[in-house]
Design a protein around this motif. Structure first.
Motif, PDB file in Angstrom:
ATOM      1  N   UNK A  61       0.713  -1.209  -0.034  1.00 35.50           N
ATOM      2  CA  UNK A  61      -0.070  -0.083  -0.003  1.00 35.50           C
ATOM      3  C   UNK A  61       0.892   1.170  -0.102  1.00 35.50           C
ATOM      4  N   UNK A  62       2.034   1.146   0.794  1.00 38.44           N
ATOM      5  CA  UNK A  62       2.732   2.318   0.850  1.00 38.44           C
ATOM      6  C   UNK A  62       3.465   2.725  -0.746  1.00 38.44           C
ATOM      7  N   UNK A  63       3.908   1.516  -1.323  1.00 38.57           N
ATOM      8  CA  UNK A  63       4.418   1.569  -2.674  1.00 38.57           C
ATOM      9  C   UNK A  63       3.476   2.341  -3.623  1.00 38.57           C
ATOM     10  N   UNK A  64       1.966   1.901  -3.415  1.00 33.12           N
ATOM     11  CA  UNK A  64       1.145   2.576  -4.410  1.00 33.12           C
ATOM     12  C   UNK A  64       1.031   3.831  -3.986  1.00 33.12           C
ATOM     13  N   UNK A  65       1.060   4.234  -2.877  1.00 38.23           N
ATOM     14  CA  UNK A  65       0.689   5.745  -2.293  1.00 38.23           C
ATOM     15  C   UNK A  65       2.074   6.561  -2.862  1.00 38.23           C
ATOM     16  N   UNK A  66       3.310   5.969  -2.718  1.00 43.81           N
ATOM     17  CA  UNK A  66       4.404   6.818  -3.125  1.00 43.81           C
ATOM     18  C   UNK A  66       4.447   6.970  -4.512  1.00 43.81           C
ATOM     19  N   UNK A  67       3.966   6.041  -5.508  1.00 42.83           N
ATOM     20  CA  UNK A  67       3.757   6.545  -6.962  1.00 42.83           C
ATOM     21  C   UNK A  67       3.059   7.654  -7.189  1.00 42.83           C
ATOM     22  N   UNK A  68       1.969   7.936  -6.388  1.00 42.01           N
ATOM     23  CA  UNK A  68       1.201   8.829  -6.460  1.00 42.01           C
ATOM     24  C   UNK A  68       1.643  10.225  -5.869  1.00 42.01           C
ATOM     25  N   UNK A  69       2.543   9.943  -4.848  1.00 40.36           N
ATOM     26  CA  UNK A  69       3.084  10.973  -4.179  1.00 40.36           C
ATOM     27  C   UNK A  69       4.203  11.785  -5.018  1.00 40.36           C
ATOM     28  N   UNK A  70       4.859  10.995  -5.926  1.00 40.12           N
ATOM     29  CA  UNK A  70       5.940  11.640  -6.814  1.00 40.12           C
ATOM     30  C   UNK A  70       5.304  12.750  -7.726  1.00 40.12           C
ATOM     31  N   UNK A  71       3.941  12.314  -8.179  1.00 43.06           N
ATOM     32  CA  UNK A  71       3.098  12.998  -9.120  1.00 43.06           C
ATOM     33  C   UNK A  71       2.486  14.252  -8.347  1.00 43.06           C
ATOM     34  N   UNK A  72       2.041  14.013  -7.138  1.00 44.48           N
ATOM     35  CA  UNK A  72       1.380  15.258  -6.536  1.00 44.48           C
ATOM     36  C   UNK A  72       2.395  16.156  -6.061  1.00 44.48           C
ATOM     37  N   UNK A  73       3.358  15.792  -5.691  1.00 42.55           N
ATOM     38  CA  UNK A  73       4.682  16.786  -5.005  1.00 42.55           C
ATOM     39  C   UNK A  73       5.140  17.619  -6.179  1.00 42.55           C
ATOM     40  N   UNK A  74       5.151  16.914  -7.434  1.00 41.63           N
ATOM     41  CA  UNK A  74       5.458  17.586  -8.713  1.00 41.63           C
ATOM     42  C   UNK A  74       4.831  18.746  -8.861  1.00 41.63           C
ATOM     43  N   UNK A  75       3.222  18.177  -8.935  1.00 39.16           N
ATOM     44  CA  UNK A  75       2.382  19.355  -9.043  1.00 39.16           C
ATOM     45  C   UNK A  75       2.404  20.407  -8.215  1.00 39.16           C
ATOM     46  N   UNK A  76       2.466  20.168  -7.267  1.00 36.42           N
ATOM     47  CA  UNK A  76       2.577  21.481  -6.269  1.00 36.42           C
ATOM     48  C   UNK A  76       3.803  22.283  -6.374  1.00 36.42           C
ATOM     49  N   UNK A  77       5.089  21.652  -6.795  1.00 35.54           N
ATOM     50  CA  UNK A  77       6.077  22.687  -7.017  1.00 35.54           C
ATOM     51  C   UNK A  77       5.640  23.394  -8.381  1.00 35.54           C
ATOM     52  N   UNK A  78       5.110  22.686  -9.464  1.00 37.07           N
ATOM     53  CA  UNK A  78       4.672  23.622 -10.461  1.00 37.07           C
ATOM     54  C   UNK A  78       3.536  24.755  -9.986  1.00 37.07           C
ATOM     55  N   UNK A  79       2.799  24.542  -9.275  1.00 32.49           N
ATOM     56  CA  UNK A  79       1.755  25.493  -8.618  1.00 32.49           C
ATOM     57  C   UNK A  79       2.627  26.399  -7.835  1.00 32.49           C
ATOM     58  N   UNK A  80       3.425  26.366  -7.012  1.00 38.75           N
ATOM     59  CA  UNK A  80       4.202  27.156  -6.360  1.00 38.75           C
ATOM     60  C   UNK A  80       4.974  27.870  -7.599  1.00 38.75           C
ATOM     61  N   UNK A  81       5.641  27.403  -8.598  1.00 41.51           N
ATOM     62  CA  UNK A  81       6.251  27.972  -9.477  1.00 41.51           C
ATOM     63  C   UNK A  81       5.401  29.141 -10.210  1.00 41.51           C
ATOM     64  N   UNK A  82       4.116  28.589 -10.640  1.00 36.69           N
ATOM     65  CA  UNK A  82       3.043  29.635 -11.193  1.00 36.69           C
ATOM     66  C   UNK A  82       2.839  30.781 -10.266  1.00 36.69           C
ATOM     67  N   UNK A  83       2.472  30.354  -8.954  1.00 31.66           N
ATOM     68  CA  UNK A  83       2.163  31.649  -8.001  1.00 31.66           C
ATOM     69  C   UNK A  83       3.308  32.446  -8.043  1.00 31.66           C
ATOM     70  N   UNK A  84       4.535  31.889  -7.888  1.00 27.12           N
ATOM     71  CA  UNK A  84       5.856  32.872  -7.822  1.00 27.12           C
ATOM     72  C   UNK A  84       5.933  33.703  -9.251  1.00 27.12           C
ATOM     73  N   UNK A  85       5.572  33.024 -10.234  1.00 27.18           N
ATOM     74  CA  UNK A  85       5.598  33.849 -11.464  1.00 27.18           C
ATOM     75  C   UNK A  85       4.399  34.798 -11.564  1.00 27.18           C
ATOM     76  N   UNK A  86       3.201  34.398 -10.951  1.00 33.59           N
ATOM     77  CA  UNK A  86       2.284  35.581 -10.915  1.00 33.59           C
ATOM     78  C   UNK A  86       2.538  36.830  -9.893  1.00 33.59           C
ATOM     79  N   UNK A  87       3.336  36.465  -8.928  1.00 34.76           N
ATOM     80  CA  UNK A  87       3.661  37.520  -7.797  1.00 34.76           C
ATOM     81  C   UNK A  87       4.927  38.241  -8.329  1.00 34.76           C
ATOM     82  N   UNK A  88       5.484  37.949  -9.691  1.00 35.26           N
ATOM     83  CA  UNK A  88       6.724  38.077 -10.303  1.00 35.26           C
ATOM     84  C   UNK A  88       7.283  39.485  -9.940  1.00 35.26           C
ATOM     85  N   UNK A  89       7.579  39.710  -8.717  1.00 38.59           N
ATOM     86  CA  UNK A  89       8.873  40.758  -8.694  1.00 38.59           C
ATOM     87  C   UNK A  89       9.889  39.531  -8.621  1.00 38.59           C
TER      88      UNK A  89
END
Length: 308
Positions: A61-89
Motif C-alpha cells: 500500500x505504501x508503494x502505491x501511495x508513493x507512486x502517486x506521491x511523486x506526481x502530487x509533489x511535482x504538481x505542487x512544485x508547479x503550482x508554487x512556480x506559477x504562483x511565484x511567476x504571478x507574483x513576479x517581482x
C-alpha cells in the motif's frame, strides 16, 4: 484528506530506508516522523511502513501511495512556480549544491551572468560531492543540484526529478615525468595495469569511473593512495607515488610539477554532469534563470573545447 507534508515524509523514509535518517534529512525528530507516518496511515486506512532490524520499508500500500506521491509533489512544485511567476517581482534566493570543479566550470560563470541578467536573484552555493547533491534536492535542503552520474543515481526518467544535461568530459592520464609511457602522445589504460594507482575514495563518483575504466581494460587497479582532492592526486603522481586518471576540468588552472598529462587512447572514461531540480520546480521564475545560465555557460565551454 491526505496531508502533502506527510507525503514528503513518506518519500523521505522510502529514500533513506530508516526513520532516523529520514528525520535527519527533514530536520525533524524520529518521533515526529513516526507520528506523522501514523497519522498518514490513519488518513489512508492502510499500513504504509514496516519497521525491522534492517530499517524501514514500504508495504505494498505504501508503494502505491508513493507512486502517486511523486506526481502530487511535482504538481505542487508547479503550482508554487506559477504562483511565484504571478507574483513576479523576480527577486529571491536559490540554493545550489555543486561539486568543486562543477562550481568552477559552470556555476561561478553562471553567477556572473545572472548578476547582469537577473540581479534580483541571489544564489547561495554549497560545496557537495557529485553524488551528495541530488539527495539534498529531494530532501528540500537545496533547490538545485549540480551532480555527476554515479552508480545508484536516480534514473533519468525518475519522476521525482527534472534533469538538465550540462557537459561531459574525458578523464586524462596523469603520469610521473619519469614514467615509461611519459613520451607517448596517448596512453592506453591497459598499459597501466602493473602500476600503483592514486584515486578518489570509494563512494566518490570518480572512483567508479576509474575502477570501471580499469575493469574494461582487463584489470583491477592497485589503489595505494586515496584522496578526493585532485590537487593532492596530481601532487602524489608528481612525487612518483603512482598513476591516476583525472577529469580534464579538474586539471584546469593547475601548474603541476613532476607529471605529464596525456589523453587516454581509444574510448576515454567520461563523467556526465547534469543539473537537477524537483520535478515541477524547473519553471519557477527564480530557478529557471539559474538553470538557463548554467546551460548557456556549458554550451559555450563545449564550443570552446571543440574549437581547441
Amino acid at each position: 484528506m491526505i496531508d502533502a507534508r506527510r507525503l514528503r515524509i513518506l518519500r523521505a523514509v522510502a529514500d533513506h530506508r530508516t526513520v532516523t535518517a529520514a528525520a535527519a534529512a527533514l530536520y525533524l525528530t524520529p518521533s515526529a516522523v513516526s507520528q506523522q507516518l501514523a497519522a498518514l496511515e490513519q488518513e489512508t486506512g492502510h499500513r504504509l511502513v514496516e519497521r525491522g532490524a534492517r530499517g524501514a520499508r514500504l508495504t505494498a500500500a505504501g508503494e502505491i501511495l508513493l507512486s502517486h506521491t511523486n506526481l502530487v509533489l511535482a504538481q505542487l512544485e508547479r503550482a508554487e512556480a506559477e504562483l511565484a511567476d504571478y507574483g513576479a517581482g523576480v527577486a529571491g534566493t536559490v540554493t545550489v549544491a555543486a561539486f568543486a570543479t562543477g562550481i568552477g566550470l559552470v556555476l561561478a560563470p553562471a553567477l556572473t551572468e545572472l548578476a547582469r541578467t537577473a540581479p534580483g536573484i541571489r544564489v547561495k552555493v554549497q560545496d557537495a560531492e557529485g553524488d551528495a547533491s541530488v539527495p539534498m534536492v529531494l530532501d528540500r535542503q537545496v533547490d538545485v543540484a549540480v551532480a555527476v552520474e554515479y552508480r545508484g543515481a536516480p534514473a533519468e526518467d525518475d519522476r521525482r526529478l527534472t534533469r538538465v544535461p550540462l557537459y561531459s568530459e574525458p578523464f586524462d592520464a596523469v603520469l610521473p615525468v619519469g614514467h615509461r609511457l611519459a613520451d607517448q602522445a596517448q596512453v592506453a589504460v591497459a598499459d597501466l595495469a602493473e602500476d600503483p594507482w592514486i584515486g578518489p575514495y570509494p563512494g566518490n563518483p570518480c572512483h567508479d569511473v576509474v575502477v570501471l575504466a580499469c575493469e574494461y581494460a582487463g584489470f583491477a587497479p592497485r589503489l595505494e593512495h586515496s584522496s578526493d582532492d585532485f590537487h593532492a592526486v596530481v601532487a602524489l603522481a608528481g612525487a612518483d607515488a603512482g598513476v591516476a586518471l583525472v577529469p580534464r576540468s579538474a586539471l584546469r588552472g593547475m601548474e603541476p610539477s613532476g607529471v605529464v598529462v596525456r589523453p587516454v587512447e581509444g574510448s576515454a572514461p567520461t563523467r556526465r554532469v547534469f543539473a537537477a531540480v524537483r520535478q515541477g520546480a524547473e519553471g519557477h521564475p527564480l530557478i529557471r534563470p539559474v538553470l538557463d545560465a548554467m546551460e548557456a555557460v556549458a554550451v559555450r565551454e563545449a564550443d570552446a573545447a571543440a574549437r581547441a
